[in-house]
Scaffold this motif. Structure first.
Motif, PDB file in Angstrom:
ATOM      1  N   LYS A 108       2.164  -1.872   3.112  1.00 50.17           N
ATOM      2  CA  LYS A 108       3.095  -0.914   3.640  1.00 50.17           C
ATOM      3  C   LYS A 108       2.820   0.596   4.125  1.00 50.17           C
ATOM      4  O   LYS A 108       3.592   1.635   5.579  1.00 50.17           O
ATOM      5  N   GLY A 109       1.803   1.058   3.810  1.00 50.19           N
ATOM      6  CA  GLY A 109       0.804   2.108   4.565  1.00 50.19           C
ATOM      7  C   GLY A 109       0.352   1.873   5.641  1.00 50.19           C
ATOM      8  O   GLY A 109       0.210   3.114   6.357  1.00 50.19           O
ATOM      9  N   ALA A 110       0.028   0.558   5.521  1.00 46.55           N
ATOM     10  CA  ALA A 110      -0.129   0.280   7.325  1.00 46.55           C
ATOM     11  C   ALA A 110       0.644   0.003   8.535  1.00 46.55           C
ATOM     12  O   ALA A 110      -0.030   0.510   9.416  1.00 46.55           O
ATOM     13  N   ILE A 111       1.759  -0.024   8.390  1.00 46.22           N
ATOM     14  CA  ILE A 111       2.809  -0.188   8.148  1.00 46.22           C
ATOM     15  C   ILE A 111       3.465   1.074   8.865  1.00 46.22           C
ATOM     16  O   ILE A 111       4.091   1.485   9.540  1.00 46.22           O
ATOM     17  N   TYR A 168      10.339  -1.338  15.855  1.00 44.71           N
ATOM     18  CA  TYR A 168       8.675  -0.836  15.909  1.00 44.71           C
ATOM     19  C   TYR A 168       8.143  -1.992  16.680  1.00 44.71           C
ATOM     20  O   TYR A 168       7.832  -3.217  15.978  1.00 44.71           O
ATOM     21  N   PHE A 169       7.072  -2.252  17.689  1.00 43.52           N
ATOM     22  CA  PHE A 169       6.452  -2.792  18.309  1.00 43.52           C
ATOM     23  C   PHE A 169       5.402  -3.035  18.563  1.00 43.52           C
ATOM     24  O   PHE A 169       4.376  -2.320  19.256  1.00 43.52           O
ATOM     25  N   ILE A 170       4.385  -3.720  18.751  1.00 46.43           N
ATOM     26  CA  ILE A 170       2.365  -3.612  18.529  1.00 46.43           C
ATOM     27  C   ILE A 170       2.393  -4.052  19.686  1.00 46.43           C
ATOM     28  O   ILE A 170       2.604  -5.283  19.935  1.00 46.43           O
ATOM     29  N   TYR A 171       1.113  -3.546  20.577  1.00 46.16           N
ATOM     30  CA  TYR A 171       0.912  -4.268  21.426  1.00 46.16           C
ATOM     31  C   TYR A 171      -0.292  -4.940  21.012  1.00 46.16           C
ATOM     32  O   TYR A 171      -1.306  -4.349  21.129  1.00 46.16           O
ATOM     33  N   ASN A 172      -0.051  -6.095  20.479  1.00 43.21           N
ATOM     34  CA  ASN A 172      -1.150  -7.425  20.365  1.00 43.21           C
ATOM     35  C   ASN A 172      -2.154  -7.503  21.118  1.00 43.21           C
ATOM     36  O   ASN A 172      -3.003  -9.104  20.693  1.00 43.21           O
ATOM     37  N   HIS A 173      -1.795  -8.183  22.379  1.00 43.79           N
ATOM     38  CA  HIS A 173      -2.279  -8.913  23.402  1.00 43.79           C
ATOM     39  C   HIS A 173      -3.072  -7.876  25.230  1.00 43.79           C
ATOM     40  O   HIS A 173      -1.708  -6.944  24.923  1.00 43.79           O
ATOM     41  N   LEU A 174      -4.074  -7.834  24.827  1.00 44.12           N
ATOM     42  CA  LEU A 174      -4.469  -6.829  25.763  1.00 44.12           C
ATOM     43  C   LEU A 174      -5.205  -8.340  27.014  1.00 44.12           C
ATOM     44  O   LEU A 174      -6.123  -8.829  26.713  1.00 44.12           O
ATOM     45  N   VAL A 175      -5.192  -7.596  28.346  1.00 42.47           N
ATOM     46  CA  VAL A 175      -5.627  -8.172  29.305  1.00 42.47           C
ATOM     47  C   VAL A 175      -6.534  -7.289  30.180  1.00 42.47           C
ATOM     48  O   VAL A 175      -5.655  -6.390  31.204  1.00 42.47           O
ATOM     49  N   PHE A 176      -7.977  -7.974  30.138  1.00 44.31           N
ATOM     50  CA  PHE A 176      -8.753  -6.673  30.448  1.00 44.31           C
ATOM     51  C   PHE A 176      -9.023  -6.990  31.954  1.00 44.31           C
ATOM     52  O   PHE A 176      -8.867  -8.660  31.984  1.00 44.31           O
ATOM     53  N   THR A 177      -8.832  -6.435  33.585  1.00 45.78           N
ATOM     54  CA  THR A 177      -9.706  -6.440  34.374  1.00 45.78           C
ATOM     55  C   THR A 177     -11.109  -5.742  34.298  1.00 45.78           C
ATOM     56  O   THR A 177     -11.060  -4.180  34.427  1.00 45.78           O
ATOM     57  N   GLU A 234       7.118  -7.488  16.837  1.00 45.41           N
ATOM     58  CA  GLU A 234       8.004  -6.358  15.443  1.00 45.41           C
ATOM     59  C   GLU A 234       6.369  -6.225  14.121  1.00 45.41           C
ATOM     60  O   GLU A 234       5.457  -6.921  13.919  1.00 45.41           O
ATOM     61  N   ILE A 235       6.680  -4.616  13.793  1.00 48.14           N
ATOM     62  CA  ILE A 235       5.942  -4.580  12.999  1.00 48.14           C
ATOM     63  C   ILE A 235       6.455  -4.921  11.477  1.00 48.14           C
ATOM     64  O   ILE A 235       7.824  -3.501  11.284  1.00 48.14           O
ATOM     65  N   ASP A 236       6.376  -5.466  11.234  1.00 46.56           N
ATOM     66  CA  ASP A 236       7.462  -5.910   9.892  1.00 46.56           C
ATOM     67  C   ASP A 236       6.112  -6.091   8.436  1.00 46.56           C
ATOM     68  O   ASP A 236       5.047  -7.171   8.303  1.00 46.56           O
ATOM     69  N   GLU A 237       6.774  -5.615   7.146  1.00 44.29           N
ATOM     70  CA  GLU A 237       6.169  -6.368   5.953  1.00 44.29           C
ATOM     71  C   GLU A 237       5.758  -7.951   5.977  1.00 44.29           C
ATOM     72  O   GLU A 237       4.952  -8.780   5.374  1.00 44.29           O
ATOM     73  N   SER A 238       7.023  -8.171   6.608  1.00 41.75           N
ATOM     74  CA  SER A 238       7.002  -9.924   6.459  1.00 41.75           C
ATOM     75  C   SER A 238       6.694 -10.966   7.560  1.00 41.75           C
ATOM     76  O   SER A 238       6.125 -12.376   7.497  1.00 41.75           O
ATOM     77  N   LEU A 239       6.068 -10.358   8.528  1.00 38.17           N
ATOM     78  CA  LEU A 239       5.551 -10.191   9.960  1.00 38.17           C
ATOM     79  C   LEU A 239       4.225 -10.856   9.474  1.00 38.17           C
ATOM     80  O   LEU A 239       3.782  -9.488   9.408  1.00 38.17           O
ATOM     81  N   GLU A 240       3.257 -11.542   9.733  1.00 37.42           N
ATOM     82  CA  GLU A 240       1.652 -11.266  10.770  1.00 37.42           C
ATOM     83  C   GLU A 240       1.658 -10.770  12.093  1.00 37.42           C
ATOM     84  O   GLU A 240       2.570 -11.695  13.044  1.00 37.42           O
TER      85      GLU A 240
END
Length: 635
Positions: A108-111, A168-177, A234-240
């Motif tokens: 909960k604190g991290a979210i 709330y949504f997190i950027y969890n995939h980064l495309v580096f060039t 999504e940022i949610d406690e129930s989702l990985e």
């Protein structure tokens, strides 16, 4: 016979000499391919709060062991916290759908922390080969049609379905060039660019295996790649959350020496030139006034005063010569004036030397924190000149307790700044921000002040006080002359406030870009323009003080010492007022602590500007008064 044998064996070795260079080249390329390139992470930054945070304050993927990179003093004061990361590339080896880690359940604190950082528009900063990661933006005024926006957002707030609830949504995939330049003379490659494009994607997989997990949302074997159309994470406690990245290496024509040009691209050159022209017009106007005073009025006055022969004519003196017996009378609180003049000399020396180093390219943004470190160290070492200038003036005012004067010079300005800085640091510490200066760094700052700066001020004062006292060009009367009543426009407050307008007017356009650099996290590297503006500021401060000082003396008011200092120094008032205007017009700061921090630091900057401009105006006026009173015959 022997010669033939030698030739026969030479032919045997000849193929090896032909093969060896190619073998070395092959091995060099192989090593280059296998060379690891490690991405480092820096602070999380936001223009809304101005409070930086450590990257790992958010529940991101962590390496086995977190190692802090070596930091200079400037980096620590800026709030930079550079650490290693689990993002490791193989040079020239493209990778797709690389899994970093999986967060099965966020606390909960991290979210809450992630959501707060998204609301406050925090951006993630990374570094590769000393280049900051940046998002590419289209820009019509750029020669290349694009600019760099340093870092990338933590996430975003929105609704996946039209008219749905905001989430709330997190950027969890980064495309580096990674852009690299191939040297013509060799096969050596150098990194010249580091770009990123963040995506939010809700990853799926058939089964989780540590080393061989196959994602259903990103699989190069099945030609499935991450796109913006995929459902976001999504940022949610129930989702990985599964963190992944792609990296692509691209050949670039940009040479290694020019790799910072895109970051430092100047898109507002016309505005800077307008600033210079605007400032030059002010200087020309003031120069015309000074020339008129010096060549017409002043020379005519000196000529007339020197031609006075009879006692009756001498008794009918008018104008500035009338106060010759009081013009060099020591002012009230002369010791404090000596302290501020000495501190101003210290600042002037620091600014000039810093400008020279910056113009020569020694303070490039590539050297993170270098500018702040250089300014701090130069301030400390310029204490020698502060002590010298302060004690010379103190002796001219016939002061005797030079040690007390030295202590005040060494502690007055730094003491005020340190108290404000300590209070601000305590507030930042309360926010658990990485911008708070650690106790170890605080100890280093105290050592620089007490261990180096104070002794240097004492050394300068000792040699300054040993010098012969500066002789005044005219004698000072024992009884002070009564000052006649002054018209409203020559009242001290009005005169001082008017005097600060023009010096501020000479710098306010460039000041906008400096404030943008500090508070909107933009790179500032146009020190050529800044140096020109500084020269214009110097001339403006000197000339406006001379003009108003002459009018004051013509009004038979000889209390010019403090007024000369405050006339040009009052430009700091306008600087602080402009900082307030900038705060409400250009910034979106909502936190109370962030607002206090902004005005606290701008108060320190304004205080420093007051000391610098006040000292420039004072010395100009002091030189002017000595010159004019040394030019007339005084009985």
């Amino acid at each position: 016979m022997g010669t033939c044998c030698v030739l026969r064996y030479c032919w045997l070795f000849l193929p090896s000499f032909l093969i060896l260079p190619h073998l070395y080249k092959f091995l060099f390329n192989l090593v280059l391919q296998l060379a690891e390139v490690t991405v480092k992470v820096n602070k999380l930054s936001s223009i809304k709060t101005q409070l930086p945070y450590d990257y790992y304050s958010l529940d991101y993927c962590k390496p086995t062991e977190i190692v802090n990179s070596a930091e200079n003093l400037g980096e620590v004061l800026r709030g930079d916290r550079i650490e290693n990361s689990p993002y490791v590339f193989q040079m020239k080896n493209d990778q797709t759908c690389k899994i970093v880690c999986r967060k099965q359940k966020l606390s909960k604190g991290a979210i809450k922390n992630f959501k707060e950082k998204i609301d406050e528009d925090y951006r993630v900063n990374m570094i590769l080969d000393n280049l900051p990661v940046a998002e590419k933006r289209a820009h019509s005024q750029s020669p290349t049609g694009q600019t760099y926006d340093p870092g990338f957002p933590v996430g975003f707030k929105g609704s996946y379905q039209k008219g749905g609830e905001l989430k709330y949504f997190i950027y969890n995939h980064l495309v580096f060039t990674v852009l690299y330049h191939q040297d013509i003379g060799s096969d050596a490659s150098r990194i010249v660019g580091f770009e990123v494009k963040p995506f939010s994607v809700k990853h799926g997989y058939e089964r989780w295996e540590k080393l061989d997990t196959k994602l259903t949302t990103c699989n190069p074997n099945k030609k499935v790649f991450v796109t913006a159309q995929m459902p976001p994470q999504e940022i949610d406690e129930s989702l990985e959350v599964v963190f992944t990245y792609d990296v692509q290496f691209k050949l670039s024509d940009v040479k290694w020496a020019s790799r910072w040009d895109t970051y430092l691209l100047m898109l507002d050159a016309q505005i800077h030139w307008f600033s210079i022209i605007n400032s030059l017009m002010i200087v020309l106007f003031l120069s015309g006034m000074v020339a008129m005073i010096m060549m017409r009025t002043l020379l005519r006055d000196i000529s007339r005063y020197n031609q006075l022969e009879s006692v009756e004519e001498a008794q009918e003196e008018t104008g500035w010569k009338l106060v010759h017996g009081d013009v060099f009378r020591p002012p009230t609180r002369s010791g404090l004036l000596c302290v501020y003049v000495g501190t101003g000399v210290q600042f002037f020396g620091m600014v000039v030397v810093t400008m020279i180093f910056a113009l020569l390219g020694f303070l490039s943004p590539a050297n993170r924190g270098g500018l702040m470190t250089a300014m701090l160290l130069l301030w400390v070492f310029m204490g020698l000149f502060a002590g010298y200038a302060s004690s010379r003036m103190y002796k001219m005012f016939k002061g005797t307790n030079w040690k007390r004067n030295t202590l005040r010079t060494a502690f007055t300005f730094p003491g005020v700044v340190f108290v404000i800085f300590f209070i601000l640091n305590a507030l930042i510490w309360g926010e658990k921000s990485s911008g708070a200066v650690p106790f170890g760094t605080m100890f280093v700052l105290m050592f620089l002040w007490f261990g180096i700066s104070v002794p240097l001020v004492f050394i300068g004062s000792y040699f300054g006080f040993k010098q012969a006292a500066i002789e005044d060009p005219v004698r000072t009367n024992k009884i002070p002359r009564q000052i006649p009543e002054q018209p409203w426009y020559m009242q001290p407050m009005f005169s001082i406030l008017i005097g600060g307008v023009l010096p501020f007017g000479a710098v306010f356009i460039e000041l906008f870009f400096i404030l943008t650099s500090i508070w909107l996290h933009q790179f500032y590297y146009i020190f050529g323009f800044l140096f020109l503006v500084f020269l214009i500021l110097l001339v403006t401060c000197a000339e406006i003080t001379i003009v108003l000082c002459y009018f004051q003396l013509c009004s038979e008011d000889y209390n010019w010492w403090w007024r000369a200092y405050l006339t040009s120094g009052s430009s700091a008032i306008y600087l602080f007022l402009y900082a307030g205007f900038y705060f409400f017009k250009n910034l979106e700061i909502t936190k109370v602590v962030s607002g206090i921090m902004y005005f606290g630091y701008m108060g320190i900057i304004s205080y420093a500007f007051f000391v610098l401009t006040g000292t420039i105006g004072f010395y100009a006026c002091y030189w002017f008064v000595r010159v004019i009173y040394a030019s007339v015959k005084i009985d």
